[in-house]
Design an enzyme around this catalytic site. Structure first.
Site, PDB file in Angstrom:
ATOM      1  N   LYS A  44       0.822  -1.219   0.000  1.00 17.26           N
ATOM      2  CA  LYS A  44       0.000   0.000   0.000  1.00 17.26           C
ATOM      3  C   LYS A  44       0.850   1.261   0.000  1.00 17.26           C
ATOM      4  O   LYS A  44       0.618   2.173  -0.773  1.00 17.26           O
ATOM      5  CB  LYS A  44      -0.906   0.069   1.254  1.00 17.26           C
ATOM      6  CG  LYS A  44      -2.025  -0.932   1.299  1.00 17.26           C
ATOM      7  CD  LYS A  44      -2.996  -0.618   2.441  1.00 17.26           C
ATOM      8  CE  LYS A  44      -2.366  -0.679   3.825  1.00 17.26           C
ATOM      9  NZ  LYS A  44      -1.978  -2.026   4.260  1.00 17.26           N
ATOM     10  N   ARG A  70      -9.666   1.372   8.743  1.00 19.64           N
ATOM     11  CA  ARG A  70      -9.261   0.008   9.028  1.00 19.64           C
ATOM     12  C   ARG A  70     -10.350  -0.755   9.769  1.00 19.64           C
ATOM     13  O   ARG A  70     -10.159  -1.920  10.098  1.00 19.64           O
ATOM     14  CB  ARG A  70      -8.020   0.026   9.902  1.00 19.64           C
ATOM     15  CG  ARG A  70      -6.736  -0.353   9.201  1.00 19.64           C
ATOM     16  CD  ARG A  70      -5.631  -0.231  10.218  1.00 19.64           C
ATOM     17  NE  ARG A  70      -4.476  -0.998   9.893  1.00 19.64           N
ATOM     18  CZ  ARG A  70      -3.411  -0.509   9.266  1.00 19.64           C
ATOM     19  NH1 ARG A  70      -3.391   0.735   8.856  1.00 19.64           N
ATOM     20  NH2 ARG A  70      -2.376  -1.271   9.051  1.00 19.64           N
ATOM     21  N   ARG A  97      11.188  -6.360   5.247  1.00 22.59           N
ATOM     22  CA  ARG A  97      11.038  -4.931   4.966  1.00 22.59           C
ATOM     23  C   ARG A  97      11.973  -4.080   5.828  1.00 22.59           C
ATOM     24  O   ARG A  97      12.146  -4.328   7.013  1.00 22.59           O
ATOM     25  CB  ARG A  97       9.593  -4.534   5.229  1.00 22.59           C
ATOM     26  CG  ARG A  97       9.316  -3.058   5.097  1.00 22.59           C
ATOM     27  CD  ARG A  97       7.874  -2.778   4.846  1.00 22.59           C
ATOM     28  NE  ARG A  97       7.040  -3.049   6.011  1.00 22.59           N
ATOM     29  CZ  ARG A  97       5.714  -2.886   6.003  1.00 22.59           C
ATOM     30  NH1 ARG A  97       5.099  -2.508   4.914  1.00 22.59           N
ATOM     31  NH2 ARG A  97       5.031  -3.148   7.084  1.00 22.59           N
ATOM     32  N   ARG A 100      11.022  -1.955  11.436  1.00 22.25           N
ATOM     33  CA  ARG A 100       9.964  -1.584  12.375  1.00 22.25           C
ATOM     34  C   ARG A 100       9.793  -2.681  13.408  1.00 22.25           C
ATOM     35  O   ARG A 100       9.808  -3.857  13.067  1.00 22.25           O
ATOM     36  CB  ARG A 100       8.646  -1.419  11.602  1.00 22.25           C
ATOM     37  CG  ARG A 100       8.429  -0.047  11.039  1.00 22.25           C
ATOM     38  CD  ARG A 100       7.297  -0.003  10.057  1.00 22.25           C
ATOM     39  NE  ARG A 100       6.051  -0.619  10.525  1.00 22.25           N
ATOM     40  CZ  ARG A 100       4.936  -0.686   9.808  1.00 22.25           C
ATOM     41  NH1 ARG A 100       4.904  -0.179   8.591  1.00 22.25           N
ATOM     42  NH2 ARG A 100       3.863  -1.251  10.293  1.00 22.25           N
ATOM     43  N   ARG A 131      -0.975  -8.978  13.451  1.00 26.41           N
ATOM     44  CA  ARG A 131      -1.453  -7.954  12.514  1.00 26.41           C
ATOM     45  C   ARG A 131      -2.313  -8.573  11.415  1.00 26.41           C
ATOM     46  O   ARG A 131      -3.319  -7.994  11.007  1.00 26.41           O
ATOM     47  CB  ARG A 131      -0.268  -7.201  11.913  1.00 26.41           C
ATOM     48  CG  ARG A 131       0.325  -6.201  12.922  1.00 26.41           C
ATOM     49  CD  ARG A 131       1.686  -5.708  12.515  1.00 26.41           C
ATOM     50  NE  ARG A 131       1.681  -5.005  11.245  1.00 26.41           N
ATOM     51  CZ  ARG A 131       2.756  -4.821  10.491  1.00 26.41           C
ATOM     52  NH1 ARG A 131       3.926  -5.297  10.885  1.00 26.41           N
ATOM     53  NH2 ARG A 131       2.667  -4.165   9.367  1.00 26.41           N
TER      54      ARG A 131
HETATM   55  P1  ADP Z   1       0.750  -1.906   7.725  1.00 25.28           P
HETATM   56  O1  ADP Z   1      -0.265  -1.514   6.719  1.00 25.28           O
HETATM   57  O2  ADP Z   1       2.015  -2.403   7.135  1.00 25.28           O
HETATM   58  O3  ADP Z   1       0.206  -2.814   8.783  1.00 25.28           O
HETATM   59  P2  ADP Z   1       0.777   0.774   8.911  1.00 25.28           P
HETATM   60  O4  ADP Z   1       2.016   1.548   8.903  1.00 25.28           O
HETATM   61  O5  ADP Z   1      -0.346   1.207   8.038  1.00 25.28           O
HETATM   62  O6  ADP Z   1       1.225  -0.701   8.593  1.00 25.28           O
HETATM   63  O7  ADP Z   1       0.182   0.689  10.409  1.00 25.28           O
HETATM   64  C1  ADP Z   1       0.982   0.313  11.494  1.00 25.28           C
HETATM   65  C2  ADP Z   1       0.166   0.274  12.781  1.00 25.28           C
HETATM   66  O8  ADP Z   1      -0.376   1.580  13.053  1.00 25.28           O
HETATM   67  C3  ADP Z   1      -1.041  -0.641  12.799  1.00 25.28           C
HETATM   68  O9  ADP Z   1      -0.692  -1.981  13.119  1.00 25.28           O
HETATM   69  C4  ADP Z   1      -1.898   0.009  13.890  1.00 25.28           C
HETATM   70  O10 ADP Z   1      -1.424  -0.292  15.177  1.00 25.28           O
HETATM   71  C5  ADP Z   1      -1.667   1.484  13.666  1.00 25.28           C
HETATM   72  N1  ADP Z   1      -2.674   2.071  12.742  1.00 25.28           N
HETATM   73  C6  ADP Z   1      -2.432   2.616  11.515  1.00 25.28           C
HETATM   74  N2  ADP Z   1      -3.570   3.035  10.944  1.00 25.28           N
HETATM   75  C7  ADP Z   1      -4.563   2.744  11.816  1.00 25.28           C
HETATM   76  C8  ADP Z   1      -5.980   2.900  11.798  1.00 25.28           C
HETATM   77  N3  ADP Z   1      -6.627   3.436  10.753  1.00 25.28           N
HETATM   78  N4  ADP Z   1      -6.694   2.485  12.889  1.00 25.28           N
HETATM   79  C9  ADP Z   1      -6.083   1.950  13.938  1.00 25.28           C
HETATM   80  N5  ADP Z   1      -4.762   1.759  14.024  1.00 25.28           N
HETATM   81  C10 ADP Z   1      -3.997   2.139  12.974  1.00 25.28           C
END
Ligand code: ADP
Ligand code: ZN
Length: 206
Positions: free
Chosen positions: A13, A88, A122, A152, A163
């Site tokens: 993404k 999400r 990654r 990360r 996740r």
């Molecule tokens: P990825 O898509 O690789 O899982 P992101 O960088 O988008 O990683 O998100 C990392 C973390 O940030 C998620 O596991 C969550 O804890 C938090 N997070 C990001 N966006 C949201 C969201 N819209 N609602 C709740 N938590 C979020």
């Protein structure tokens, strides 16, 4: 143009969002990057969010909804925006619908068995947010800005499983949510990065 990118962790993404946002001159808004920057800057929000990120859980809806609502009011969003990592949950999608109308939800589809390898290999740039994979990028510093790459905490294998579970339970239902609204557009994310970008652009231009 107002876009949402959907897809499991590791689907690509962030990489695609950056390219698409540049091509259509819209703001790229990554909620994950925003949260990581809050954590790095040791803000109150960062302190609250950290425990959730470390466990691979979602930050509470109310926190993230407020954050996004503020963010999309900014000047750089007047041409449109691309939301990467939001919504999400169905609650987040409903909240978003209350404050704006999105045009498309792009769903990046990748077979589940591919994701663990993608995520655990990654490496990220702390300064510009660029992502690399150890299989194709051997250097230790960012190609764009020279900062030292890091892994990360939540990209370690122990957290990745959670996740993916959270994605299946809470986020995957959004595919049907946007499909019902006639806004969903799915691309095959299990292809070369450039080919995926092409497919998304073709879909958006059509
Ligand atoms: P990825 O898509 O690789 O899982 P992101 O960088 O988008 O990683 O998100 C990392 C973390 O940030 C998620 O596991 C969550 O804890 C938090 N997070 C990001 N966006 C949201 C969201 N819209 N609602 C709740 N938590 C979020
Ligand atoms: Zn960088």
């Amino acid at each position: 143009m107002k876009l949402i990118f959907l897809g499991p962790p590791g689907a690509g993404k962030g990489t695609q969002a950056e390219r698409i946002a540049e091509r259509y001159e819209i703001a790229h808004i990554s909620t994950g990057d925003m949260l990581r920057s809050e954590i790095r800057n040791a803000t109150l929000l960062g302190a609250e969010a950290k425990a959730y990120l470390d466990r691979g859980e979602l930050v509470p809806d109310s926190v993230i909804i407020d954050m996004v609502r503020d963010r999309i009011q900014r000047e750089d969003c007047k041409n449109g925006f691309l939301l990467d990592g939001f919504p999400r949950t169905v609650v987040q999608a409903q909240a978003l619908q209350d404050f704006t109308d999105i045009d498309f939800a792009v769903n990046i589809d990748v077979p589940f068995e591919r994701l663990v390898a993608r995520i655990s290999g990654r490496r990220m740039c702390p300064d510009c947010g660029a992502a690399y994979h150890v299989s194709s990028y051997k250097a230790e510093t960012c190609q764009k800005c020279g900062a030292k790459l890091y892994q990360r905490d939540d990209d370690r294998e122990e957290t990745v499983a959670n996740r993916l579970k959270v994605y299946t339970e809470k986020t995957a239902p959004l595919i049907a949510y946007y499909e019902t609204q006639g806004k969903l557009f799915t691309v095959d994310g299990d292809a070369q990065i450039d080919a995926v970008t092409e497919e998304i652009m073709k879909g958006l231009d059509a």
